[in-house]
Design an enzyme around this catalytic site. Sequence first.
Site, mmCIF file in Angstrom:
data_model
loop_
_atom_site.group_PDB
_atom_site.id
_atom_site.type_symbol
_atom_site.label_atom_id
_atom_site.label_comp_id
_atom_site.label_asym_id
_atom_site.label_seq_id
_atom_site.Cartn_x
_atom_site.Cartn_y
_atom_site.Cartn_z
ATOM 1 N N ASN A 46 -3.294 2.472 7.123
ATOM 2 C CA ASN A 46 -2.171 3.386 6.903
ATOM 3 C C ASN A 46 -2.561 4.293 5.739
ATOM 4 O O ASN A 46 -2.532 3.870 4.587
ATOM 5 C CB ASN A 46 -0.902 2.583 6.577
ATOM 6 C CG ASN A 46 0.274 3.497 6.248
ATOM 7 O OD1 ASN A 46 0.180 4.715 6.413
ATOM 8 N ND2 ASN A 46 1.367 2.907 5.779
ATOM 9 N N LYS A 93 -1.032 6.861 4.662
ATOM 10 C CA LYS A 93 0.128 7.435 3.957
ATOM 11 C C LYS A 93 -0.093 8.944 3.772
ATOM 12 O O LYS A 93 -0.640 9.580 4.668
ATOM 13 C CB LYS A 93 0.362 6.681 2.644
ATOM 14 C CG LYS A 93 0.411 5.156 2.887
ATOM 15 C CD LYS A 93 0.878 4.352 1.722
ATOM 16 C CE LYS A 93 0.908 2.885 2.108
ATOM 17 N NZ LYS A 93 1.455 2.018 1.061
ATOM 18 N N HIS A 135 8.388 1.463 7.894
ATOM 19 C CA HIS A 135 7.603 1.128 6.705
ATOM 20 C C HIS A 135 8.544 1.067 5.491
ATOM 21 O O HIS A 135 9.505 1.830 5.418
ATOM 22 C CB HIS A 135 6.503 2.172 6.486
ATOM 23 C CG HIS A 135 5.528 1.748 5.439
ATOM 24 N ND1 HIS A 135 5.782 1.917 4.101
ATOM 25 C CD2 HIS A 135 4.331 1.121 5.526
ATOM 26 C CE1 HIS A 135 4.762 1.412 3.410
ATOM 27 N NE2 HIS A 135 3.875 0.917 4.254
ATOM 28 N N GLU A 150 8.289 2.191 2.631
ATOM 29 C CA GLU A 150 8.461 3.475 1.933
ATOM 30 C C GLU A 150 9.470 4.350 2.667
ATOM 31 O O GLU A 150 10.214 5.112 2.047
ATOM 32 C CB GLU A 150 7.096 4.172 1.770
ATOM 33 C CG GLU A 150 6.272 3.489 0.684
ATOM 34 C CD GLU A 150 4.776 3.463 0.926
ATOM 35 O OE1 GLU A 150 4.269 4.285 1.707
ATOM 36 O OE2 GLU A 150 4.105 2.597 0.324
ATOM 37 N N GLU A 152 5.164 -6.904 5.269
ATOM 38 C CA GLU A 152 4.671 -6.283 4.046
ATOM 39 C C GLU A 152 5.671 -6.529 2.918
ATOM 40 O O GLU A 152 6.672 -5.800 2.805
ATOM 41 C CB GLU A 152 4.504 -4.771 4.235
ATOM 42 C CG GLU A 152 3.540 -4.387 5.327
ATOM 43 C CD GLU A 152 2.988 -2.975 5.124
ATOM 44 O OE1 GLU A 152 1.778 -2.846 4.999
ATOM 45 O OE2 GLU A 152 3.783 -2.023 5.055
ATOM 46 N N GLY A 156 0.691 -1.607 -2.911
ATOM 47 C CA GLY A 156 0.149 -0.679 -3.896
ATOM 48 C C GLY A 156 0.164 -1.193 -5.322
ATOM 49 O O GLY A 156 -0.047 -0.442 -6.270
ATOM 50 N N SER A 167 -1.691 -4.783 -0.648
ATOM 51 C CA SER A 167 -2.889 -4.989 -1.472
ATOM 52 C C SER A 167 -3.983 -5.800 -0.756
ATOM 53 O O SER A 167 -4.658 -6.612 -1.379
ATOM 54 C CB SER A 167 -2.523 -5.627 -2.813
ATOM 55 O OG SER A 167 -1.650 -4.770 -3.528
HETATM 56 P P1 13P Z 1 -1.565 -1.154 -0.033
HETATM 57 O O1 13P Z 1 -2.650 -1.782 0.802
HETATM 58 O O2 13P Z 1 -2.029 0.074 -0.759
HETATM 59 O O3 13P Z 1 -0.901 -2.157 -0.915
HETATM 60 O O4 13P Z 1 -0.436 -0.625 0.985
HETATM 61 C C1 13P Z 1 0.041 -1.491 1.950
HETATM 62 C C2 13P Z 1 0.867 -0.712 2.904
HETATM 63 O O5 13P Z 1 1.942 -0.259 2.592
HETATM 64 C C3 13P Z 1 0.323 -0.498 4.248
HETATM 65 O O6 13P Z 1 1.298 0.008 5.107
#
Ligand code: 13P
Length: 258
Positions: A9, A11, A96, A98, A168, A174, A214
């Site tokens: 992903n 983003k 997601h 976010e 997640e 992140g 992560s």
């Molecule tokens: P990270 O791997 O940067 O923690 O992000 C995970 C994520 O949100 C994947 O959709």
Amino acid sequence: MRRPIIAANWKMNMNPGDTTEFLKSFLSLIPGKCPVDVVVAPPFVSLPAAADILKGNINVRLAAQNMSDHDAGAFTGEISAMMLKELYVSHVILGHSERRTLFGERDAFINSKLAKAFESNLKPIFCIGETLAEREGGKVEKVLERQIRKGFKGIEAKQVGETIVAYEPVWAIGTGVTATTEQAQEAHAYCRSVIADLYDMETAAKVRIQYGGSVKPTNMAELISMKDIDGALVGGASLDYRSFYEIVKEGIEQVSSS
Ligand code: 13P
């Protein structure tokens, strides 16, 4: 063993030029037929560049990071399932964290997008997960159950079986803090039990559940060795093609060793 699925992903990173460069280098590392499903989710504007390279490729599939629950019309800034399908997109990330926390997406809205994805023959990567406050408040199971029940409302067992669920935990995204393999396995097993309860054991056994938060080349082997962890949804560590390949390689090794 369910076939692992490992997705990148990106983003709001990777413009069309970066996407082309990444995919050319990444594909050169994958030898022959890959025994795990690999998916990349670039931002919308980079999908055509990715499609140009991935068309006809047997190993890497293309995902969008979001999608409208409408077919067409006055929805400024939205992208429809049919638009995505013209760009060789086969998967779509929905719900997601976010989107949920920063853009106010609620369970019912995500449910409507899931229904649209199935109607359009796109495979959803349906994201769920608790916040740190919810974990600390002992609400992990309650939150996951609500997200699964409401997300799958009205969706048939056959479709649920084909869904990729991405667990997640929001506090691990992140932050560099990964859930321990035990915490992840426990949450995945719980999600599977909720699906078994809502549908049946056969459906629950079919659903692939990815872990996200992560994920790195150094923690992937342990995560993918767990019984209910069927892959990963990778953010930061998927932006470098070598690092994403190292993660995919752990999935390949898990398949060969089992
Ligand atoms: P990270 O791997 O940067 O923690 O992000 C995970 C994520 O949100 C994947 O959709």
